[in-house]
Write a protein that holds these residues in place. Structure first.
Motif, PDB file in Angstrom:
ATOM      1  N   SER A 195       0.838  -1.205   0.000  1.00 38.22           N
ATOM      2  CA  SER A 195       0.000   0.000   0.000  1.00 38.22           C
ATOM      3  C   SER A 195       0.869   1.249   0.000  1.00 38.22           C
ATOM      4  N   ARG A 199       0.749   0.102  -4.562  1.00 40.04           N
ATOM      5  CA  ARG A 199       0.282  -1.113  -5.255  1.00 40.04           C
ATOM      6  C   ARG A 199      -0.931  -1.657  -4.488  1.00 40.04           C
ATOM      7  N   ASP A 201      -4.048  -2.852  -5.209  1.00 33.54           N
ATOM      8  CA  ASP A 201      -4.738  -4.111  -5.497  1.00 33.54           C
ATOM      9  C   ASP A 201      -3.927  -5.309  -5.003  1.00 33.54           C
ATOM     10  N   GLU A 202      -2.613  -5.261  -5.212  1.00 38.36           N
ATOM     11  CA  GLU A 202      -1.745  -6.325  -4.688  1.00 38.36           C
ATOM     12  C   GLU A 202      -1.801  -6.363  -3.171  1.00 38.36           C
ATOM     13  N   VAL A 204      -4.299  -5.566  -1.214  1.00 41.53           N
ATOM     14  CA  VAL A 204      -5.551  -6.188  -0.778  1.00 41.53           C
ATOM     15  C   VAL A 204      -5.458  -7.710  -0.897  1.00 41.53           C
ATOM     16  N   GLU A 228      -7.882   0.666   2.364  1.00 42.74           N
ATOM     17  CA  GLU A 228      -9.077   1.219   1.725  1.00 42.74           C
ATOM     18  C   GLU A 228      -9.284   2.687   2.093  1.00 42.74           C
ATOM     19  N   ARG A 231      -7.195   4.983  -0.119  1.00 41.59           N
ATOM     20  CA  ARG A 231      -7.688   5.258  -1.475  1.00 41.59           C
ATOM     21  C   ARG A 231      -9.166   5.669  -1.456  1.00 41.59           C
TER      22      ARG A 231
END
Length: 702
Positions: A195, A199, A201-202, A204, A228, A231
């Motif tokens: 995060s 990155r 999505d990676e 998560v 989350e 973003r």
């Protein structure tokens, strides 16, 4: 001689009873172990081995205070094994008693220099205390003793991360996973690192893998919520916090994150109550005091907020740097600029070359080309070990501001483009759909609707709404008004949005609303602001985005006044583009989207201008205020039906709270340097000018 009628503890030797107690514990028979321990204590009340085991048992049952009490008593004996002090250190760490934890861990490693567990505990404690260099040395020593210790590699990675050495942190996490692929804690920690690298999505995926391995790993849920939040996916963040609290209702970090989400949603009283609860659980948590300060600040309780920030700075932990910045920013907000500058300087003394301090104080100063901050911020970006993505973003925005101050357009826009691109990549925004929504709003407010419900709303004369695009002069207009003794500037309130959201879907629901519905929304709004300066005859609500609800205001508050602030579109958009807003101005981070959004905003206001009651609607141009302050100030005061006061011309001397991106500007007398500012930078504004339909100037004024 043994007597069969004696208690068990007397039938066995003390040592035999203790040995059996430990055997029961190791066999998973906690109850039998505890019973034997208690019987021994009837004979020897201070037996350290028994006290240690009772502490371990209490800890297993979640009774942390009792565990610490037992371990403290056990460790009073200088001859007890080093592991006792090491265990006390870990329990104190879990309680947030970091100073006592460090003392106990240092005692353990001094007593037994090869005790890996004690060195490991000490490394974690030093890390959580913000003593990162000492933590690094400690954990490197652990790995020297045990090169294949997967836990040590994880802990070392955490310290590398705290030091901003993200590449080394990632390598250490990968080493830990190579040694133990199902190490849930590492998957969770790696998620937080990814995060930081942007990155998301990676990140998560990694955190969800941690939860698959260990569904009750609290940190993984917490890290997912933080990812989350970073973003701006607040509903998803709330979902993960709720999942964590479902099985760990007293998790201080989760409750603190919930309070942060409540602050984001402008539910400040609920956030404050949440933080009061957290501090009963973790009274010595520096982070809890820091977030408490933010909740108090949002509620205007500035003395209490400062006390909370001071407490956060004083407590051991890793948030002292952030809290130091928060207290300096609070001083700026309350108009104490000299004290704020001194506070930023003190923060930089405490945290030399701090990126956080340098970027946070950029709005408190006007840069010159030889300002040492510029060189230090440039150097921070050029380091081989790149800072976290949020730090990079803050550095780019601060350097963009610095170079705008010095007149270096090329360097300014190099950094502004980078900073805005990073920010824009963190969220989803569709400017076309937003434009369609704004067209729907315009269509909803027909002359027939406005006539039918013109007397529906509450007739209070108190509300004055100042609105427009961000950076269009709304703060300046509010400051002029609030300099009047009978007018209170309440800042950017979310009360209107909450009242409308509570009523139904906007603008779709308007067609079915009755006179009572409009009146109810108005009363809801008035109840939300009733406690703000109740003696003031006028209350200024300066939420720029209220222009979206401008058509609704006369229907719900028939006595309210609307002041629409306008400014040259390119100057407005340039000013937006140069700011990393604290709020959610999702349209502001791409030049073409900025231009497209501004056109839709103009179209909406063009439509509403035709239907808003002229005696309750005033438009003020920023450029006119700059050129004729007194004329425009008198016009404003007359519009809100108040007697003239000369103080309105000395607005920059008015001591009041300003919580916007314009906090520095309204502390200065009126100045014209921002008028037509965009022409000096036109060569770098191509996408914006194209979107707005503005031609490049014949000659760039560089």
């Amino acid at each position: 001689m043994n007597n069969n009628n004696h208690p068990v503890a007397q039938q066995l030797s003390i040592q035999e009873a203790i040995r059996q107690a430990y055997e029961h514990w190791n066999a998973g028979q906690a109850s039998q172990a505890e019973q034997l321990c208690l019987r021994v204590l009837q004979v020897l009340p201070h037996q350290p081995d028994v006290l240690h085991l009772l502490g371990v048992i209490a800890h297993a049952y979640g009774k942390l205070d009792l565990a610490i009490e037992h371990l403290r008593k056990a460790c009073l004996y200088p001859t007890v094994p080093a592991i006792y002090s090491s265990n006390l250190a870990e329990m104190c760490r879990q309680k947030g008693l970091l100073a006592e934890a460090e003392q106990a861990a240092r005692r353990a490693v001094a007593q037994e220099p090869l005790l890996v567990a004690a060195w490991n505990n000490l490394g974690i404690i030093l890390q959580e205390s913000g003593k990162f260099d000492a933590s690094l040395e400690c954990l490197q020593h652990v790995i020297a003793l045990q090169p294949d210790n997967h836990e040590a590699h994880n802990n070392l990675a955490n310290t590398y991360k705290r030091l901003g050495r993200l590449d080394q942190a990632q390598a250490s996490y990968q080493r830990a996973l190579a040694l133990r692929p199902d190490y849930a804690e590492v998957h969770s920690n790696l998620a937080f690192l990814l995060s930081d690298l942007g990155r998301f999505d990676e990140a998560v995926v990694s955190a969800e893998k941690a939860i698959d391995i260990n569904p009750q790993l609290a940190d993984a849920y917490f890290n997912l919520a933080q990812i989350e939040m970073s973003r701006m996916r607040y509903a998803d963040a709330q979902r993960w916090i709720n999942a964590l609290l479902a099985f760990a209702p007293q998790h201080a970090g989760a409750l603190t994150a919930r309070a942060q989400l409540l602050i984001k949603a402008d539910h400040h009283q609920e956030a404050l109550a949440c933080m009061r609860d957290v501090l009963t659980i973790a009274p010595d948590s520096a982070n809890a005091h820091n977030v408490l300060g933010k909740a108090l600040q949002a509620l205007g309780q500035h003395e209490e907020a400062m006390q909370a920030f001071d407490r956060a700075v004083a407590l051991p932990g890793t948030v002292a740097e952030e809290a130091s910045v928060a207290r300096a920013s609070l001083l700026m907000e309350t108009g104490n600029k000299e004290e704020a500058i001194a506070a930023f300087d003190r923060a930089l003394e405490l945290f030399p070359a701090s990126r956080m301090v340098m970027t946070a104080r950029c709005d408190s100063k006007t840069y010159r080309s030889d300002d040492p901050d510029i060189a230090m911020m440039e150097a921070a970006l050029e380091q081989a070990m790149n800072p976290a993505i949020n730090e990079q973003m803050d550095l780019h925005f601060a350097l963009g501001k610095a170079y705008l101050d010095t007149g270096n357009s090329e360097r300014a826009f190099f950094h502004l483009d980078q900073g805005n691109a990073i920010k824009r990549a963190t969220f989803q925004f569709d400017v076309v759909k937003t434009g369609e929504w704004m067209k729907k709003i315009a269509a909803a407010f027909t002359p027939e609707l406005m006539e039918k419900f013109k007397d529906a709303g509450a007739a209070s004369e108190r509300p004055v709404f100042v609105m427009g695009m961000p950076r269009s002069g709304t703060t300046l207009v509010e400051q002029i008004l609030a300099s009047h003794s009978g007018i209170h500037g309440a800042g950017e309130l979310s009360a209107l949005r909450h009242a409308v959201d509570r009523a139904g879907v906007f603008p779709d629901g308007i067609a079915s609303w009755s006179k009572d519905d409009f009146a109810r929304i108005g009363q809801d709004y008035l109840s939300r602001v009733a406690s703000l300066a109740p003696d003031a005859l006028r209350l200024v609500d300066k939420m720029p985005a209220n222009f979206l609800h401008a058509g609704l205001i006369p229907l719900i508050l028939s006595g309210a006044r609307i002041i629409h602030c306008r400014r040259d579109p390119v100057d407005t958009c340039l000013s937006c583009y140069s700011k990393n807003f604290a709020g959610e101005q999702l349209f502001a981070y791409r030049l073409d989207e900025l231009g497209a959004f501004h056109l839709e905003y103009q179209a909406l206001m063009d439509s509403l201008r035709k239907v808003l009651p002229p005696d309750r609607f005033l438009e003020v141009d920023y450029e006119n205020v700059v050129d004729d302050l007194e004329g425009e100030a008198r016009r404003l005061i007359a519009f809100v039906d108040m007697p003239w006061e000369d103080a309105c011309l000395s607005f920059h001397k008015t001591r009041r709270i300003v919580r916007t991106a314009s906090v520095s500007q309204v502390r200065q007398p009126i100045y014209a340097t921002s008028k037509g500012r965009w022409r000096r930078h036109a060569a770098y504004l191509g996408p914006l000018l194209k979107a707005l339909g503005v031609d490049q100037p014949a000659k760039d004024l560089q």
